[in-house]
Design a protein around this motif. Structure first.
Motif, PDB file in Angstrom:
ATOM      1  N   LYS A 126       0.835  -1.198   0.000  1.00  0.00           N
ATOM      2  CA  LYS A 126       0.000   0.000   0.000  1.00  0.00           C
ATOM      3  C   LYS A 126       0.875   1.256   0.000  1.00  0.00           C
ATOM      4  CE  LYS A 126      -4.126  -1.831   2.336  1.00  0.00           C
ATOM      5  NZ  LYS A 126      -4.978  -1.726   3.546  1.00  0.00           N
ATOM      6  N   LEU A 127       1.967   1.211   0.772  1.00  0.00           N
ATOM      7  CA  LEU A 127       2.852   2.377   0.811  1.00  0.00           C
ATOM      8  C   LEU A 127       3.491   2.629  -0.550  1.00  0.00           C
ATOM      9  CD1 LEU A 127       4.147   4.574   2.501  1.00  0.00           C
ATOM     10  CD2 LEU A 127       5.958   2.973   3.117  1.00  0.00           C
ATOM     11  N   VAL A 179       0.907   4.365  -2.566  1.00  0.00           N
ATOM     12  CA  VAL A 179       0.760   5.761  -2.152  1.00  0.00           C
ATOM     13  C   VAL A 179       1.861   6.617  -2.764  1.00  0.00           C
ATOM     14  CG1 VAL A 179       0.885   7.302  -0.167  1.00  0.00           C
ATOM     15  CG2 VAL A 179      -0.485   5.236  -0.038  1.00  0.00           C
ATOM     16  N   THR A 180       3.090   6.105  -2.809  1.00  0.00           N
ATOM     17  CA  THR A 180       4.173   6.892  -3.410  1.00  0.00           C
ATOM     18  C   THR A 180       3.944   7.119  -4.895  1.00  0.00           C
ATOM     19  OG1 THR A 180       5.450   4.857  -3.794  1.00  0.00           O
ATOM     20  CG2 THR A 180       5.830   6.018  -1.716  1.00  0.00           C
ATOM     21  N   LEU A 208       0.941   7.523  -6.248  1.00  0.00           N
ATOM     22  CA  LEU A 208      -0.071   8.575  -6.312  1.00  0.00           C
ATOM     23  C   LEU A 208       0.528   9.934  -6.004  1.00  0.00           C
ATOM     24  CD1 LEU A 208      -3.085   6.801  -4.537  1.00  0.00           C
ATOM     25  CD2 LEU A 208      -2.807   7.244  -6.986  1.00  0.00           C
ATOM     26  N   LEU A 209       1.610   9.954  -5.180  1.00  0.00           N
ATOM     27  CA  LEU A 209       2.210  11.241  -4.831  1.00  0.00           C
ATOM     28  C   LEU A 209       2.734  11.967  -6.054  1.00  0.00           C
ATOM     29  CD1 LEU A 209       4.164  10.426  -1.547  1.00  0.00           C
ATOM     30  CD2 LEU A 209       2.217  11.956  -1.809  1.00  0.00           C
ATOM     31  N   ARG A 226      -8.692   9.117  -5.048  1.00  0.00           N
ATOM     32  CA  ARG A 226      -8.530   8.689  -3.660  1.00  0.00           C
ATOM     33  C   ARG A 226      -8.080   9.872  -2.819  1.00  0.00           C
ATOM     34  NH1 ARG A 226      -5.178   3.232  -3.390  1.00  0.00           N
ATOM     35  NH2 ARG A 226      -6.073   3.319  -1.268  1.00  0.00           N
ATOM     36  N   LEU A 240      -5.752  11.448  -0.794  1.00  0.00           N
ATOM     37  CA  LEU A 240      -4.319  11.256  -0.537  1.00  0.00           C
ATOM     38  C   LEU A 240      -3.946  11.677   0.885  1.00  0.00           C
ATOM     39  CD1 LEU A 240      -1.665  10.371  -1.838  1.00  0.00           C
ATOM     40  CD2 LEU A 240      -1.317  12.732  -2.583  1.00  0.00           C
ATOM     41  N   LEU A 253      -4.624   8.859   3.088  1.00  0.00           N
ATOM     42  CA  LEU A 253      -3.644   7.790   2.881  1.00  0.00           C
ATOM     43  C   LEU A 253      -2.314   8.121   3.542  1.00  0.00           C
ATOM     44  CD1 LEU A 253      -4.328   6.904  -0.866  1.00  0.00           C
ATOM     45  CD2 LEU A 253      -4.976   5.581   1.144  1.00  0.00           C
ATOM     46  N   VAL A 254      -1.853   9.364   3.412  1.00  0.00           N
ATOM     47  CA  VAL A 254      -0.568   9.751   3.993  1.00  0.00           C
ATOM     48  C   VAL A 254      -0.638   9.713   5.508  1.00  0.00           C
ATOM     49  CG1 VAL A 254       1.073  11.650   4.255  1.00  0.00           C
ATOM     50  CG2 VAL A 254       0.143  11.102   2.008  1.00  0.00           C
ATOM     51  N   ALA A 284      -0.545   6.204   6.583  1.00  0.00           N
ATOM     52  CA  ALA A 284       0.818   5.648   6.469  1.00  0.00           C
ATOM     53  C   ALA A 284       1.697   6.127   7.607  1.00  0.00           C
ATOM     54  CB  ALA A 284       1.427   6.036   5.123  1.00  0.00           C
TER      55      ALA A 284
END
Length: 550
Positions: free
Chosen positions: A118-119, A122-123, A125-126, A166, A168, A171-172, A175
């Motif tokens: 998942k992490l 997320v990166t 999507l960043l 999503r 973000l 999510l961040v 995380a």
């Protein structure tokens, strides 16, 4: 048999060492993986917090920009650059953490935590979010008074917080919370791995120590008795008991050692008997040869003394003409240019000195080959007055550096009539060297500014050369020793450190070879007078007789 036991013992120890090394290597790899996971978790948490903080600062800048407050473009660009840097580092750390978990899963058959992939997502999507935020902020302009601020601010929040449909921000933050839980867990896992490695290392060390101690005790029991017997046997041989023999019957390697020892002892016993007989014969032969060797030793000592004496003569004989040549050259080169005739005269005297030097070398080489210390003489008729004039000039050159004058003063003759020539039968070079040795000593031990006088006195059958100086003189108790080789007086050593003390002995030898004699008188601090007596030729005797009758 004993060799096999030793081989097995060493093999067991080597196997234990390899097992311990394997355990340590495996445990070190596990601890290293735990430590890497702990560092990655800590670094990911730091980058997430840094990214979140910079994004919040960029959000504040956007609000200031909309409200027409002071918000510079440089600040915006710096914040965007920091966010991009944090996002790049975070992506690399997340992928490394994912790869490490894949290795864990394959090696230890454990599932990968769902938060790890998942992490990584997320990166990814960043990157999209940062691109969208940067594009929207480039078009952001201050709002006019009365404009709809809420709608624009809502749009900006959508750009900041959404990526790929999503949330973000959620999510961040999730995380970050997960990493705050993972970091202490990873550190605890590292500590547990270190503890396990420590326990394994201690256990293997204790095991190896126990096995080594057991093997050492076993081998010590097996080695002690045969080694004691061998030590007793060597001590007996050392004490001279060649009849000692070691017991046999162990049926192992030590039995072969004992057999070899007994054979060696028997051979040594036989050799000692033969050596005793040979020693008695040798003692008798030595006694017979001792007298001969003593005589030969005495002869060799005499030969060695003569060799050392010859080498000392060589040094002194070569120094005297070389010094004269150097003094003549220094006089010719000193001061302003001189007439050509003076240079020719100087060169002529230098050539004469070189010839004298060559003669010295030839004579001394001949003496060395013959191993005798007698001078080789080549006598012929010569005028002593001419020779005295030449040596006076050479001595004057020697005395120039210290301001010592050399004066040629004719002496007395019967009826007061001086002859115009003094013919003698002599070796000119040898006689010149003898006179130069005396003049050189007179110059060397004269005080600066003093004078050295060279004269002669003629009698009916001989001529006496007189060399007088005003120098330091010689102590009375040392006068009888002046002609001995290597003898230098106390005053001479104190006045000048150089010198070998063999010049006068050489002069005495040369004068004696001409059937003459040499004598020295001296007074301390008043000077020294050297008298050299030489026979005249019959022609000179006749001239003197005619002068007396007239």
């Amino acid at each position: 048999m004993f060799r096999t036991r030793l081989s097995l013992a060493f093999a067991a120890l080597v196997a234990l060492v390899f097992v311990q090394a394997g355990f340590v290597y495996w445990g070190a790899n596990r601890v290293n993986d735990y430590a890497q996971h702990s560092r990655l978790a800590s670094d990911i948490l730091s980058e997430l917090l840094e990214l979140s903080a910079n994004k919040q600062r960029l959000r504040v800048w956007a609000s200031q920009r909309l409200m027409n407050a002071e918000a510079s473009v440089e600040v915006r660009d710096q914040l965007v650059t920091r966010i991009q840097s944090s996002a790049g580092k975070l992506k690399g750390l997340a992928r490394r953490d994912h790869a490490l978990w894949i290795e864990f899963s394959a090696r230890e058959d454990t599932p990968i935590p769902p938060d790890v992939p998942k992490l990584v997502a997320v990166t990814d999507l960043l990157d999209q979010n940062i691109t969208a935020v940067q594009s929207r902020l480039m078009r952001l302009t201050p709002m006019d008074h009365g404009a709809e601020f809420a709608a624009v601010w809502h749009e900006l929040n959508e750009v900041f917080d959404m990526a790929g449909g999503r949330d973000l921000r959620e999510l961040v933050n999730g995380a970050i919370e997960r990493q705050r839980v993972v970091v202490p867990e990873a550190r605890a896992a590292t500590e547990r791995g270190l503890d396990a490695l420590r326990r394994q290392a201690i256990g293997m060390a204790v095991t190896m120590l126990a096995v080594a101690a057991a093997l050492a005790l076993h081998l010590n029991r097996r080695l002690k008795q045969p080694l004691d017997r061998l030590l007793i046997g060597t001590q007996a041989l050392q004490a001279g008991e060649l009849g000692h023999r070691m017991a046999i019957g162990s049926r192992d390697e030590f039995e072969r050692v004992a057999e070899s020892f007994n054979q060696m002892a028997a051979e040594l016993q036989q050799h000692r008997k033969a050596a005793d007989e040979a020693r008695h014969r040798l003692e008798a032969a030595v006694q017979d040869r001792t007298a001969e060797l003593r005589v030969a030793h005495d002869a060799l000592q005499r030969v060695d003394q003569r060799r050392r004496q010859l080498f000392a003569d060589l040094g002194h004989e070569l120094r005297t003409p070389a010094t004269a040549i150097r003094g003549e050259a220094e006089i010719a080169l000193r001061g302003q240019d001189k007439p050509v005739e003076e240079y020719k005269q100087s060169l002529a005297r230098i050539v004469g000195g070189v010839g004298q030097l060559t003669g010295v070398i030839d004579d001394l080489m001949l003496i060395a080959r013959a191993e005798v210390d007698q001078l080789v003489m080549q006598p012929h008729e010569l005028d002593l007055l001419v020779l005295l004039g030449e040596v006076a000039e050479q001595a004057e050159a020697l005395g120039q550096p210290q301001g010592v004058r050399v004066l040629l003063e004719p002496g007395a003759a019967p009826q007061g009539r001086l002859p115009t020539e003094l013919p003698v039968h002599a070796d000119a070079e040898r006689l010149r060297r003898a006179v130069m040795i005396v003049l050189d000593n007179a110059v060397r031990y004269s005080r600066p500014g003093g004078a050295v006088r060279l004269g002669w006195q003629v009698s009916p059958r001989e001529v006496m050369l007189l060399v007088s100086d005003e120098g330091i003189g010689i102590d009375a108790d040392e006068l009888p020793l002046v002609f001995e080789r290597f003898t230098r007086g106390r005053r001479a050593r104190a006045y000048r450190a150089d010198g070998t003390g063999i010049g006068l002995s050489i002069a005495q030898t040369i004068i004696a070879a001409h059937q003459g004699s040499i004598h020295i008188d001296s007074r301390v601090d008043h000077g020294t007078q050297v008298r050299m007596v030489l026979p005249l030729l019959p022609r000179a005797l006749q001239a003197l007789s005619e002068g007396l009758s007239a």
